[in-house]
Design a protein around this motif. Structure first.
Motif, PDB file in Angstrom:
ATOM      1  N   TYR B 177       0.842  -1.211   0.000  1.00  0.00           N
ATOM      2  CA  TYR B 177       0.000   0.000   0.000  1.00  0.00           C
ATOM      3  C   TYR B 177       0.871   1.253   0.000  1.00  0.00           C
ATOM      4  O   TYR B 177       2.086   1.170   0.003  1.00  0.00           O
ATOM      5  N   GLN B 206       3.980  -1.103   3.494  1.00  0.00           N
ATOM      6  CA  GLN B 206       4.001   0.215   2.859  1.00  0.00           C
ATOM      7  C   GLN B 206       5.071   0.184   1.781  1.00  0.00           C
ATOM      8  O   GLN B 206       6.182  -0.311   1.997  1.00  0.00           O
ATOM      9  N   ALA B 233       0.470   8.296   4.561  1.00  0.00           N
ATOM     10  CA  ALA B 233       0.995   6.948   4.822  1.00  0.00           C
ATOM     11  C   ALA B 233       0.616   6.510   6.230  1.00  0.00           C
ATOM     12  O   ALA B 233       0.242   5.352   6.454  1.00  0.00           O
ATOM     13  N   ALA B 234       0.665   7.439   7.183  1.00  0.00           N
ATOM     14  CA  ALA B 234       0.293   7.109   8.554  1.00  0.00           C
ATOM     15  C   ALA B 234      -1.199   6.784   8.627  1.00  0.00           C
ATOM     16  O   ALA B 234      -1.610   5.819   9.282  1.00  0.00           O
ATOM     17  N   ASP B 235      -2.017   7.579   7.934  1.00  0.00           N
ATOM     18  CA  ASP B 235      -3.465   7.305   7.928  1.00  0.00           C
ATOM     19  C   ASP B 235      -3.737   5.911   7.367  1.00  0.00           C
ATOM     20  O   ASP B 235      -4.592   5.173   7.875  1.00  0.00           O
ATOM     21  N   TYR B 237      -1.718   3.388   7.383  1.00  0.00           N
ATOM     22  CA  TYR B 237      -1.252   2.405   8.363  1.00  0.00           C
ATOM     23  C   TYR B 237      -2.318   2.193   9.440  1.00  0.00           C
ATOM     24  O   TYR B 237      -2.653   1.054   9.789  1.00  0.00           O
ATOM     25  N   PHE B 238      -2.869   3.302   9.940  1.00  0.00           N
ATOM     26  CA  PHE B 238      -3.864   3.155  11.013  1.00  0.00           C
ATOM     27  C   PHE B 238      -5.142   2.489  10.504  1.00  0.00           C
ATOM     28  O   PHE B 238      -5.751   1.689  11.211  1.00  0.00           O
ATOM     29  N   PRO B 384       4.161   2.689  14.701  1.00  0.00           N
ATOM     30  CA  PRO B 384       4.396   3.390  13.423  1.00  0.00           C
ATOM     31  C   PRO B 384       5.649   4.278  13.420  1.00  0.00           C
ATOM     32  O   PRO B 384       6.113   4.669  12.361  1.00  0.00           O
TER      33      PRO B 384
END
Lengths: 599, 395
Positions: B177, B206, B233-235, B237-238, B384
């Motif tokens: 992703y 990722q 990218a963090a969004d 991941y969550f 993260p």
């Protein structure tokens, strides 16, 4: 020793890139002064940094023997001088040692600001000036137009300008003839007591301090006991030589001659440029007028990235100072950066050169803090303070008013960029003094605060004019203005190395820009970081750097372990190199980049 | 498997806390994917019999050094191991079983591409002893598959997956992703579809632009626009954590999600600091022999490795002993990736010094890590930004 009639002493005046060093190379080559196999480009620029940047920093000299068309052999002494404004002082004193100048103008470019500044030094020194039009081989050259410009702008006769191409060698013999026939021979009395001008001095690791002199009257020989008239120090001449440009021993130097000597002098600081040298016994009573020592005008802090390297930095600075009396330094402590030095420079180029040499020749990574000028702070109790470092600014309640140094800046620029230049000067609190035209180029004269110029003015000028503007300045004195100290807080901690003096009306805009820049320059941390600019206790700008949200290696299996571990350890080491403020790590380049106003 | 945290560690046998596995590297692919920085090669012809002889010779060599051990896992990785003939896999497995006793929960994983050609070999692999298939899907839409340089289509992958489910005890697949121009809702949709396919294990990575890959070069030249920034990218991941947990596949490692009991036992050996032998070109290993832990490595190119084994009967480059401080750093870096975390006493025994308690306290106060007796693990907030946590903890 050569009789006066057969000596010609001269310097070359030119704007950067107009071909001064190449012309000097050709004169040296054509007269066979240096064997063909030893010849290299920019032969008089011996420092790496000079060759790399194509500039001359340190004056140098070469003695050329030239058999002229009249059948006689002449000794030509060329003193090569720096062209940059930072070293204007070096130029003016070198000019006092010679009788004439070659004015080199690029026939495709015309007169530039540096040409002007340097030619005025030559005129001040009563020089005979021979105009030389260089680069006449290029199709874009316009010799007639440029001659007209020389006459209009500088006001000297250019009808008999010598046309040359230093690159191809065309016209070089004519230059040599012109030196002999058009420049005056020096004057002097061989039988009078010794009177010589100390032109320059430098440190040589084998010979110690080498002193360059121009003999005015009398003679000097190896073994002579000489006296420096300003310091009253007495030395014995160990070695007497001329520069070709390598040192070549000579028995004696007489009036009009230029050469060097060594005399077991420990450091360059023991010699005063412009000093008069005479014999220890029955010397001259009349000293030469002498020069004021060069005064540093730009100051900044130099700190080792790694605090453990402080002692190395001290050694390196001591060594550099041996050879450069115009650079001043004193130890400084910063809460943020630890131990370092507050250093004074003749200008920004001088600063960059010294910093580059420290990093390169001594392999010390440095953090450079915001350049500053000297402010005169007038206290309410009637005392005056010279402020070299904004961090030392006293409490405003005790301050009556502050004066800052101003300069007169001369900028030559093609018409099409004039608007941008005027805007730039206006933005930097400039006051227009004059605006005239020299051919198709505008000549703008501005009264500007030096502190608005020391940082990135020249870069900005180059960028808004695509490199077509030329710039020179001179100090014109101090003037009061509404100045305040702006401090910067990162994560609520003041970072003293980022504090600066700004004009009250511009503080907010500068503060905002600074906070925005720092937000980009500081990497995200595991927590959010407020970045603030403040005057006294009042915050005038604020940004927040958000917390790091993602930094994790996606794939890490058996085959990745070694590599990824090394990477993390390297990153950790890199982080240790950054400066910690409270818990925030600031990369070293942030200290300089945060100040750039190109935002 | 033993829980490392309950173990009273005796350092020379420390590896037992993680177990013992064998990694077999098959270096060939049909084409090199532009994001991949693994040791893979494209070859016109491969003499699989030659490879068989060399692999088996290496297995016997390592077997002789590790006598008395029970083998927990085997992993065929690559490259594309599903290009191996089933006969080759069978011969290797026979040799392995003849070399070591295997554990009761013996796991044999093979990486496969989901094309029809490769699916035709699935039964052969199962018969050879493979009981877990790890499939490289990477994306669930065709344009993105092409952009990632993959040779299969979504339809093909789904057919291959169905067959794999029917053939093997356990099946996992990989997705990438944070791809070019991917939005958060795109990813949520794609991941939901993946979760509905009833795999028991998912690896969700990722996209990482690695130096030396085709993507790396393109990225440097500015030719890879539309990559998500750190915040997106963090969004993503969550969102991944949330959707997987809801579907009963919580993360047990940074990028790995499994149903209860379905985690990759082989990969856990890496993360729990166990021993693993690596054979094949460019394979790495960690072997503890007579109380010294060694890192092993082999030549990268297939020909160099084959030649070395054939000539001197050993495919390894000279081994290096790993000092305790490096072992500790590696254990920290690997162990904090998994939800069970690390044993502080085990780490201290390797490092010969405890972790800095000020830093532990600060990280704990800010909820990046938590401690529980002898266990230290990262929290949902810390994972993260694990690299920053590790950097802080490294000496």
């Amino acid at each position: 020793m050569t009789d006066l009639e057969h000596i010609r002493n001269f310097s070359i005046v030119a704007h950067i890139d107009h071909g001064k060093s190449t012309l000097a190379d050709r004169l040296i080559q054509l007269t066979g002064t240096v064997a063909e196999r030893d010849m290299q480009a920019q032969i008089l620029d011996s420092m790496d940094i000079e060759r790399e940047r194509g500039i001359t920093i340190k004056a140098n000299s070469v003695r050329i023997e030239y058999p002229a068309k009249d059948g006689q052999t002449y000794i030509l002494n060329l003193i090569d001088t720096p062209g940059h404004v930072d070293f204007a002082y070096e130029v003016s004193r070198s000019m006092r040692a010679v009788e004439g100048s070659l004015l080199v103008v690029d026939a495709t470019q015309g007169v530039e600001a540096q040409t002007l500044a340097n030619v005025y030094h030559a005129i001040d020194a009563d020089h005979e000036i021979v105009p030389i039009l260089n680069k006449i081989d290029l199709p874009a050259s316009e010799p007639e137009k440029v001659c007209e410009q020389i006459e209009d702008v500088i006001g000297i006769d250019a009808s008999d300008a010598v046309h040359v191409s230093a690159k191809t060698g065309v016209g070089i013999p004519d230059v040599l003839e012109a030196i002999v026939t058009r420049l005056p021979a020096p004057k002097g009395d061989r039988d009078a007591p010794l009177k010589a001008m100390l032109v320059d001095s430098w440190y040589d690791s084998y010979l110690g301090v080498v002193v360059m002199i121009r003999v005015m009257d009398g003679t000097i020989k190896k073994g002579d006991r000489i006296r420096m008239m300003q310091t009253n120090a007495v030395y014995g001449v160990d070695k007497l030589a001329v520069l070709k440009p390598e040192m070549q021993d000579i028995k004696e130097l007489g009036p009009g001659e230029i050469g060097v000597f060594t005399a077991s002098i420990k450091q360059v600081r023991d010699t005063r440029v412009g000093d008069t040298i005479t014999s220890e016994k029955s010397g001259t009573e009349m000293a030469l007028p002498g020069f004021k020592p060069a005064q540093p005008v730009v100051f900044c802090g130099l700190f080792p990235v790694d605090n453990a390297e402080f002692e190395d930095l001290r050694d390196a600075i001591d060594k550099l100072a041996l050879n450069d009396a115009s650079f001043s330094f004193e130890m400084e402590t910063s809460a943020a950066l630890g131990f370092g030095f507050r250093c004074g420079f003749l200008g920004l180029l001088h600063l960059e050169v010294i910093r580059d040499r420290l990093e390169r020749e001594y392999d010390i990574e440095l953090i450079t803090t915001a350049p500053s000028v000297i402010y005169h702070v007038f206290m309410r109790d009637g005392t005056t303070l010279e402020l070299h470092n904004p961090a030392d600014m006293p409490d405003m309640t005790h301050v009556d008013h502050i004066e800052e140094p101003r300069i007169k800046a001369t900028i030559l620029v093609p018409d099409e960029y004039l608007g941008d230049v005027l805007k730039l000067c206006q933005d930097r609190r400039g006051i227009q003094i004059d605006l005239t035209y020299a051919g198709s180029r505008a000549m703008v004269v501005y009264d500007l605060p030096l502190n608005e110029v020391v940082f990135d003015f020249y870069d900005r000028l180059k960028s808004v004019t695509k490199g077509y503007a030329s710039f020179d300045y001179q100090m014109i004195g101090y003037r009061e203005d509404a100045l305040v100290k702006m401090s910067v807080l990162v994560n609520e901690e003041p970072v003293d190395a980022l504090s600066m003096m700004v004009h009250r009306d511009r503080a907010e805009a500068r503060g905002r820009l600074m906070c925005e820049k720092l937000k980009e320059l500081i990497p995200r941390h595991m927590f959010k970081i407020p970045i603030q600019a403040a005057i006294g206790g009042r915050v005038i700008a604020r940004e927040t750097l958000s917390a790091m949200r993602k930094d994790v290696t996606a794939k890490c299996y058996g085959g990745d372990a070694t590599r990824k571990k090394k990477l993390l350890e390297k990153q950790k080491k890199g982080k240790k190199k950054m400066r910690e403020f409270g818990r925030v790590s600031i990369p070293q380049e942030a200290f300089i980049n945060a100040l750039k106003m190109d935002g | 498997m033993l829980s490392p945290n309950s173990l009273q560690v005796v350092l020379p046998e420390d590896w037992r806390a993680g177990g013992f596995g064998l990694y077999v590297h098959w270096p060939f692919c049909q084409a090199k994917c532009p994001y991949c920085d693994f040791n893979s090669h494209v070859a016109a012809e491969i003499d699989q019999n030659r490879w068989m002889r060399v692999y088996c010779s290496e297995i016997r060599r390592i077997g002789a050094e590790t006598q008395g051990r029970i083998l927990d896992t085997v992993f065929f990785g690559g490259g594309t191991p599903s290009l191996m003939n089933p006969d080759l896999v069978a011969e290797i497995m026979d040799t392995i079983r003849a070399t070591w006793p295997t554990s009761n929960s013996f796991e044999v994983t093979l990486e496969a591409n989901p094309t029809s050609v490769e699916a035709a070999r699935f039964h052969g692999y199962r018969d050879a002893g493979v009981n877990r298939l790890s499939m490289g899907f990477q994306a669930l839409n065709d344009p993105d598959l092409r952009a990632l340089g993959r040779l299969h289509t979504v339809a093909e992958a789904q057919t291959a997956f169905t067959l794999a489910r029917d053939t093997f005890d356990r099946v996992s697949f990989d997705l990438i992703y944070a791809r070019q121009n991917q939005t958060l809702s795109d990813w949520r949709r794609e991941l939901s579809k993946a979760l509905s396919m009833a795999a028991d294990h998912l690896s969700l990575y990722q996209l990482t632009i690695e130096d030396g890959t085709a993507f790396g070069k393109r990225h440097t030249a500015g030719g890879l626009p539309g990559l998500p920034d750190e915040d997106l990218a963090a969004d993503m991941y969550f969102a991944t954590q949330e959707l997987c947990a809801k579907a009963g596949l919580p993360a047990y490692e940074v990028s790995n999600h499994a149903a209860a009991g379905a985690h990759s036992r082989h990969n856990l050996i890496y993360w729990q600091g166990g021993d693993y032998a690596g054979i094949g070109p460019g394979a790495h290993g960690r072997l503890t022999l007579n109380g010294t832990r060694f890192a092993t490595e082999t030549p990268l190119t297939p020909s160099a490795w084959l030649g070395k084994v054939e000539k001197i009967g050993n495919g390894e480059n000279p081994r290096t002993a790993i000092p305790g401080s490096d072992q500790a750093a590696e254990y920290l870096m690997m162990g904090l990736r998994i939800s069970e975390g690390i044993s502080l006493s085990r780490h201290a025994a390797m490092a010969n010094i405890s972790l800095n308690s000020n830093i532990i306290n600060e990280l704990r106060d800010n909820r990046f890590i938590e401690t529980d007796g002898d266990t230290l693990r990262v929290t949902a907030k810390g994972r993260p930004v694990l690299n920053a946590v590790i950097r802080a903890l490294l000496p």
